[in-house]
Enzyme design. Structure first.
Site, PDB file in Angstrom:
ATOM      1  CB  SER A 262      -0.742   0.184   1.275  1.00  0.00           C
ATOM      2  OG  SER A 262       0.002   0.192   2.384  1.00  0.00           O
ATOM      3  CE  LYS A 263      -0.285   8.580  -0.610  1.00  0.00           C
ATOM      4  NZ  LYS A 263       1.025   8.866  -0.122  1.00  0.00           N
TER       5      LYS A 263
END
Ligand code: GLU
Length: 505
Positions: A262-263
């Site tokens: 994920s970011k």
């Protein structure tokens, strides 16, 4: 299918910056298209108007331009199967929705969001399907004249797919083999919404893949659960014979621990998850990109190619052309690929070593200029030749190389303590004379004379060289001493020696 020209597509939704996993999907499509002398189509799936983000489409196109992934057709590339932006294909979808309605494979549903919400509260794990659809307000449960009245009155509706229970749905996946599910678990998906006169992803995707003669659908694993529904849609249209083959690529996993990349992992561990820097138009938040972080596009491509695929040999460095030859979609792994960003840095370093000094110099020159240095391309290239194997990124060169262009203004205290002896000033004063007398100030020319002097005086080589280095560089590290002095030239070397003697005494 046999004999059809291979046509694949990358079909992002412009809902924000392109995630690095999407870049990997596009790359695998590209490799597959090239190795089969097929076509790669770039389609924009923008039917979800609520999630549309301005600038995302341009961002995606620019990312591929930077990476050197070229599309044969699509938004920004033209082609015979356009328009390639789904929002420009409304009329086409309407026609196909009508076909499904006419065939009895789809139906109108008039349930309001509130009614659906009520149902969800009432029935645990509610699913709109063959078991529940007759309790709902739709063209299957309502009398025909009521349906006509609602339609004529302009009541908002959706069109839902009528999934028949009791069928086996087989999805042939090129990576996972055969996946089989019962149609009973599939809900009557919304295919079309009258509110915005647009289809949902599923319908638009199937219609377009069919009309654009897509032969292979290569996409991320997150779409695997949708594949049985897609197979049913092909069946409903009667397009089963021309159905594309599927390949669902393994997820990209967090660098450590469980779950998908994920970011937040990137923010936490300090690596980009987007190809280019992204400025969020709504929040103003800036997310880092591989390009702006100083990665070479070839390194990013090479790194991504090995996420979920490997050639079965020890080789790790591949050009795009080599990847086209070697890539084998059937050899992609089924299990998730761990995102080892340190490996991306390693690749960048390897590509740095393989790049010519001239190429790296061109990237380094603007940084040198930014620091107010006026010099020649040849001088920059000399520095790059000496230093590029010490860095992973071009931007790391300046802190290491500044001394080539600017005399040290201070001397590293630790090094001074360790390396500048009581007699260093005396030795350096003598060295000034020695250097002054050298006509050929090349590496070799200096080396011969300086070594002769050291031997005659029976000085310790280390003592002389360490003090010399400290005077010229300001710290205790750097490339070969005579490489540095030859680069600086006699005048500058003498100036720096004088200054060091004056300050360090
Ligand atoms: N629009 C979908 C996406 O954003 C495409 C999925 C597919 O390739 O079918 O990823």
């Amino acid at each position: 299918m046999a004999g059809r020209k291979v046509r694949v597509r990358f079909a992002p939704s412009p809902t924000g910056p392109l995630h690095i996993g999407g870049v990997r999907t596009a790359l695998f499509n590209y490799l597959f298209a090239r190795q089969h002398h097929g076509a790669l189509v770039f389609r924009i799936e923008d039917t979800d108007t609520h999630r549309f983000v301005p600038g995302a489409e341009e961002y995606i196109l620019e990312s591929f331009k930077w990476l050197g992934i070229h599309f044969d057709e699509g938004v920004g590339f033209g082609g015979q199967f356009g328009p390639y932006r789904q929002s420009e294909r409304r009329e086409i979808y309407k026609k196909y929705v009508q076909i499904l309605l006419d065939k009895g494979k789809a139906y109108y549903a008039f349930d309001t969001p509130e009614e659906l919400e009520e149902k969800r509260k009432e029935i645990k794990n509610f699913q709109y399907d063959s078991h529940t659809r007759m309790q709902m307000r739709n063209s299957l449960s309502l009398p025909e004249d009521e349906v006509q009245r609602l339609l004529a009155a302009g009541t908002e509706y959706t069109v839902r797919f009528k999934v028949e229970p009791g069928q086996d749905v087989h999805v042939e996946d090129m990576i996972r083999g055969e996946v089989c599910v019962k149609s009973d678990i599939i809900d009557d998906k919304v295919l079309y919404k009258s509110s915005d006169e647009l289809p949902t992803y599923h319908l638009a995707n199937i219609v377009d893949d069919h009309l654009m003669e897509i032969t292979h659908v290569i996409r991320g694993e997150e779409w695997l659960p949708s594949a049985p529904l897609h197979v049913l849609l092909y069946r409903a249209f009667g397009w089963e014979d021309e159905m594309p083959r599927f390949a669902h690529l393994p997820l990209l996993l967090k660098p450590e621990g469980k779950g998908k990349l994920s970011k937040r992992d990137g923010d936490r561990l300090g690596f980009p998850v987007f190809p280019l820097e992204w400025h969020d138009p709504k929040t103003g938040e800036v997310s880092s990109g591989y390009r702006e972080s100083g990665y070479f596009p070839e390194a990013v491509i090479n790194f991504l190619a090995l996420l979920g695929w490997n050639p079965g040999t020890e080789q790790e460095l591949f050009s795009l052309d080599e990847l086209v030859k070697l890539f084998d979609i059937g050899k992609c792994s089924k299990s998730g690929a761990r995102f080892d960003y340190k490996k991306a840095v390693w690749f960048n370093h390897e590509y740095m070593l393989r790049k010519s000094d001239e190429e790296v110099s061109k990237l380094f020159a603007p940084i040198v200029a930014e620091h107010g240095i006026k010099t020649t391309p040849d001088r920059i290239e000399d520095v790059v030749r000496m230093m590029k194997d010490r860095v992973d990124f071009v931007k790391e060169l300046w802190p290491l190389c500044a001394f080539f262009f600017v005399a040290p203004s201070e001397y590293d205290a630790k090094t001074v303590k360790k390396r500048w002896k009581d007699y260093s000033a005396q030795q350096m004063t003598e060295l000034i004379d020695v250097l002054n007398g050298i006509e050929d100030f090349s590496v070799k020319g200096q080396e011969d004379t300086v070594m002769k002097w050291i031997n005659e005086k029976q000085y310790k080589l280390g003592d002389v060289m360490n003090a010399f280095r400290l005077a010229l560089v300001g710290i205790g590290k750097g490339p070969g001493m005579f490489d540095i002095s030859a680069f600086l030239g006699k005048g500058e070397c003498l100036r720096r020696l004088h200054r060091a003697i004056e300050i360090l005494k």
